[in-house]
Design a protein around this motif. Structure first.
Motif, PDB file in Angstrom:
ATOM      1  N   ALA A  20       0.733  -1.366  -0.513  1.00  0.00           N
ATOM      2  CA  ALA A  20       0.251  -0.261   0.104  1.00  0.00           C
ATOM      3  C   ALA A  20       0.524   1.848   0.067  1.00  0.00           C
ATOM      4  O   ALA A  20       1.682   1.036   0.088  1.00  0.00           O
ATOM      5  CB  ALA A  20      -1.307   0.123   1.231  1.00  0.00           C
ATOM      6  N   CYS A  21       0.040   2.018  -0.138  1.00  0.00           N
ATOM      7  CA  CYS A  21       1.355   3.979  -0.287  1.00  0.00           C
ATOM      8  C   CYS A  21       1.575   4.305   1.229  1.00  0.00           C
ATOM      9  O   CYS A  21       0.906   4.013   1.417  1.00  0.00           O
ATOM     10  CB  CYS A  21       0.225   4.937  -1.379  1.00  0.00           C
ATOM     11  SG  CYS A  21       1.433   6.694  -1.125  1.00  0.00           S
ATOM     12  N   VAL A  22       2.749   3.753   1.444  1.00  0.00           N
ATOM     13  CA  VAL A  22       3.492   4.649   2.579  1.00  0.00           C
ATOM     14  C   VAL A  22       3.147   5.995   2.994  1.00  0.00           C
ATOM     15  O   VAL A  22       3.144   5.961   4.017  1.00  0.00           O
ATOM     16  CB  VAL A  22       5.513   4.635   2.350  1.00  0.00           C
ATOM     17  CG1 VAL A  22       5.100   2.892   2.224  1.00  0.00           C
ATOM     18  CG2 VAL A  22       5.909   5.981   1.575  1.00  0.00           C
ATOM     19  N   GLY A  23       2.270   6.703   2.302  1.00  0.00           N
ATOM     20  CA  GLY A  23       1.958   7.588   2.545  1.00  0.00           C
ATOM     21  C   GLY A  23       0.631   8.161   2.744  1.00  0.00           C
ATOM     22  O   GLY A  23      -0.144   8.933   3.818  1.00  0.00           O
ATOM     23  N   CYS A  24      -0.070   7.290   1.935  1.00  0.00           N
ATOM     24  CA  CYS A  24      -1.832   7.731   1.953  1.00  0.00           C
ATOM     25  C   CYS A  24      -2.859   5.954   2.483  1.00  0.00           C
ATOM     26  O   CYS A  24      -3.455   6.226   2.299  1.00  0.00           O
ATOM     27  CB  CYS A  24      -2.832   8.194   0.469  1.00  0.00           C
ATOM     28  SG  CYS A  24      -2.390   7.249  -0.511  1.00  0.00           S
ATOM     29  N   ALA A  25      -1.794   4.682   2.047  1.00  0.00           N
ATOM     30  CA  ALA A  25      -1.869   3.938   2.345  1.00  0.00           C
ATOM     31  C   ALA A  25      -2.820   3.455   1.599  1.00  0.00           C
ATOM     32  O   ALA A  25      -4.239   2.299   1.766  1.00  0.00           O
ATOM     33  CB  ALA A  25      -3.404   4.035   3.694  1.00  0.00           C
ATOM     34  N   LEU A  31       4.367   3.910  -3.622  1.00  0.00           N
ATOM     35  CA  LEU A  31       4.019   5.352  -3.743  1.00  0.00           C
ATOM     36  C   LEU A  31       3.196   5.228  -4.649  1.00  0.00           C
ATOM     37  O   LEU A  31       3.400   5.628  -5.739  1.00  0.00           O
ATOM     38  CB  LEU A  31       5.076   5.325  -3.890  1.00  0.00           C
ATOM     39  CG  LEU A  31       5.159   7.623  -3.753  1.00  0.00           C
ATOM     40  CD1 LEU A  31       4.960   7.892  -2.462  1.00  0.00           C
ATOM     41  CD2 LEU A  31       6.423   7.874  -4.218  1.00  0.00           C
ATOM     42  N   CYS A  32       1.732   6.116  -4.290  1.00  0.00           N
ATOM     43  CA  CYS A  32       0.706   6.283  -4.949  1.00  0.00           C
ATOM     44  C   CYS A  32       0.999   6.992  -6.268  1.00  0.00           C
ATOM     45  O   CYS A  32       1.727   8.320  -6.264  1.00  0.00           O
ATOM     46  CB  CYS A  32      -0.576   6.346  -4.939  1.00  0.00           C
ATOM     47  SG  CYS A  32      -0.829   7.810  -3.761  1.00  0.00           S
ATOM     48  N   HIS A  33       0.446   8.000  -7.134  1.00  0.00           N
ATOM     49  CA  HIS A  33       1.017   8.672  -8.122  1.00  0.00           C
ATOM     50  C   HIS A  33       0.553  10.119  -7.575  1.00  0.00           C
ATOM     51  O   HIS A  33       1.236  11.320  -7.492  1.00  0.00           O
ATOM     52  CB  HIS A  33       0.065   8.382  -9.445  1.00  0.00           C
ATOM     53  CG  HIS A  33       0.487   7.325 -10.353  1.00  0.00           C
ATOM     54  ND1 HIS A  33       1.943   7.008 -10.593  1.00  0.00           N
ATOM     55  CD2 HIS A  33      -0.141   6.846 -11.040  1.00  0.00           C
ATOM     56  CE1 HIS A  33       2.032   6.283 -11.367  1.00  0.00           C
ATOM     57  NE2 HIS A  33       0.860   5.671 -11.965  1.00  0.00           N
ATOM     58  N   PRO A  34      -0.300  10.410  -6.955  1.00  0.00           N
ATOM     59  CA  PRO A  34      -0.201  11.978  -6.505  1.00  0.00           C
ATOM     60  C   PRO A  34       0.785  11.578  -5.325  1.00  0.00           C
ATOM     61  O   PRO A  34       0.751  12.605  -5.333  1.00  0.00           O
ATOM     62  CB  PRO A  34      -2.235  11.079  -5.632  1.00  0.00           C
ATOM     63  CG  PRO A  34      -2.910  10.669  -6.436  1.00  0.00           C
ATOM     64  CD  PRO A  34      -1.765   9.659  -7.314  1.00  0.00           C
ATOM     65  N   CYS A  35       0.821  10.783  -4.514  1.00  0.00           N
ATOM     66  CA  CYS A  35       1.806  11.269  -3.311  1.00  0.00           C
ATOM     67  C   CYS A  35       2.959  11.636  -3.956  1.00  0.00           C
ATOM     68  O   CYS A  35       3.781  11.824  -3.834  1.00  0.00           O
ATOM     69  CB  CYS A  35       1.837   9.588  -2.225  1.00  0.00           C
ATOM     70  SG  CYS A  35       0.598  10.246  -0.989  1.00  0.00           S
ATOM     71  N   ALA A  36       3.716  10.877  -4.802  1.00  0.00           N
ATOM     72  CA  ALA A  36       5.009  10.950  -6.047  1.00  0.00           C
ATOM     73  C   ALA A  36       4.689  12.460  -6.337  1.00  0.00           C
ATOM     74  O   ALA A  36       5.886  13.064  -6.483  1.00  0.00           O
ATOM     75  CB  ALA A  36       5.038   9.918  -7.001  1.00  0.00           C
TER      76      ALA A  36
HETATM   77 ZN   LIG Z   1       0.011   8.031  -1.295  1.00  0.00          ZN
END
Ligand SMILES: [Zn+2]
Length: 247
Positions: A20-25, A31-36
Motif C-alpha cells: 500500500a502507499c506509504v503516504g496515504c495507505a 508510492l501512489c501517483h498523487p503522493c509521488a
Molecule cells: Zn499515496
C-alpha cells in the motif's frame, strides 16, 4: 492514469505483494501517483540552528515530516527498496539546485553518502543511503550532470546512538567516527557533495566533511532529502550568500 478507485494492476500488485502507499495507505503501489506528484522538486538552503562551525552550505528538499518522513523510514527501516527511486529523485533535484547556487559550470560531481553504521547495514541487509545516492546520480545524469555516487566514507570507531543527544553531544559523539577511503586521482577534479537522508543538527554532515577534507577532498556542499523543522531554519533558496551562523 492515477486510477481512482485503484486500478486492477494496482490491486493485483497489492494481492501479490500486500503493498500500500506509504503516504496515504491506498492499496497498490508503495508510492501512489498523487503522493509521488506531491514530493518536493526543489532544494532550499537549510542551515541547522545552531550550525556546526565550518559546515558547507546545506540544501534539503523539505521538512522531515509527513510524506518525506514516511518515505525515508519505510526505505531505511523496512527496506521498501522501490522507494529509493523517488527518494533519489528528490535528492537529485536538491543537488541540482545546490549546484546552481554554487555556480557550478558543468564539472563532474561526486555524491558521497554519509556511511551507514556497519552493523546496521549488515542487520538490515542493505545500505539505504548508498542506494538513494545511486538513484540521485542517475536522476542527475539524465539531466546532463556528470554525477557519480562514490562511497568514499566508512565508519571508524564506535558511536553511541544519537537519539536524545543535543547538538554539542552529537558533535562530540561523532568526532573521528568516519574516515575517508583513498580518493582516486579523478575524484579531485569533481565537486564533492556530502549527501544524507535527514539533516538534523548538521553534526553528521560536518563529520563527513571533516573526514573528506582530511583526505584532501574539499566539500562544496551538503544535500539532504529532508531537514528537521525543529532545528532547521529553512530559508528561501534565493537568500544566498551562504554565510550561516557558524561562519
Ligand atoms: Zn499515496
Amino acid at each position: 492514469m492515477t486510477g481512482d478507485p485503484p486500478s486492477l494492476s494496482d490491486a493485483g500488485r497489492d494481492l501479490l505483494l500486500g503493498s500500500a502507499c506509504v503516504g496515504c495507505a491506498r492499496p497498490g503501489r508503495v508510492l501512489c501517483h498523487p503522493c509521488a506528484a506531491s514530493l518536493p522538486r526543489r532544494g532550499r538552503v537549510s542551515w541547522p540552528s545552531p550550525t556546526p562551525p565550518g559546515l558547507a552550505v546545506p540544501f534539503a528538499g523539505g521538512a522531515y515530516d509527513g510524506l518525506l518522513k514516511a518515505l525515508v523510514n519505510a526505505h531505511k527501516e523496512h527496506a521498501v527498496l522501490a522507494l529509493a527511486i523517488p527518494l533519489g529523485r528528490v535528492l537529485g533535484d536538491v543537488v541540482r539546485d545546490l549546484l546552481a547556487a554554487l555556480g557550478s559550470s558543468g564539472e563532474p560531481v561526486l555524491l558521497v553518502p554519509v556511511p551507514s553504521r556497519g552493523a546496521v547495514v549488515r542487520r538490515r541487509g542493505h545500505d539505504p543511503m548508498l542506494r538513494v545516492t545511486r538513484a540521485a546520480a542517475v536522476r542527475l545524469r539524465r539531466t546532463g550532470v556528470h554525477a557519480t555516487a562514490r562511497r568514499l566514507l566508512v565508519p571508524a570507531g564506535r558511536v553511541r546512538d544519537q537519539a536524545g543527544l543535543g547538538a554539542g553531544q552529537r558533535a562530540a559523539n561523532l568526532a573521528g567516527s568516519m574516515r575517508a577511503r583513498r580518493p582516486r586521482p579523478g575524484d579531485r577534479r569533481g565537486l564533492v557533495i556530502v549527501v544524507d537522508d535527514v539533516l538534523t543538527t548538521g553534526s553528521t554532515a560536518r563529520e563527513a566533511q571533516r573526514a573528506l577534507e582530511e583526505a584532501g577532498l574539499p566539500v562544496a556542499g551538503v544535500a539532504a532529502v529532508a531537514a528537521t523543522r525543529r532545528l532547521g531554519r529553512v530559508r528561501d533558496g534565493g537568500s544566498l550568500p551562504f554565510s550561516g551562523p557558524g561562519h
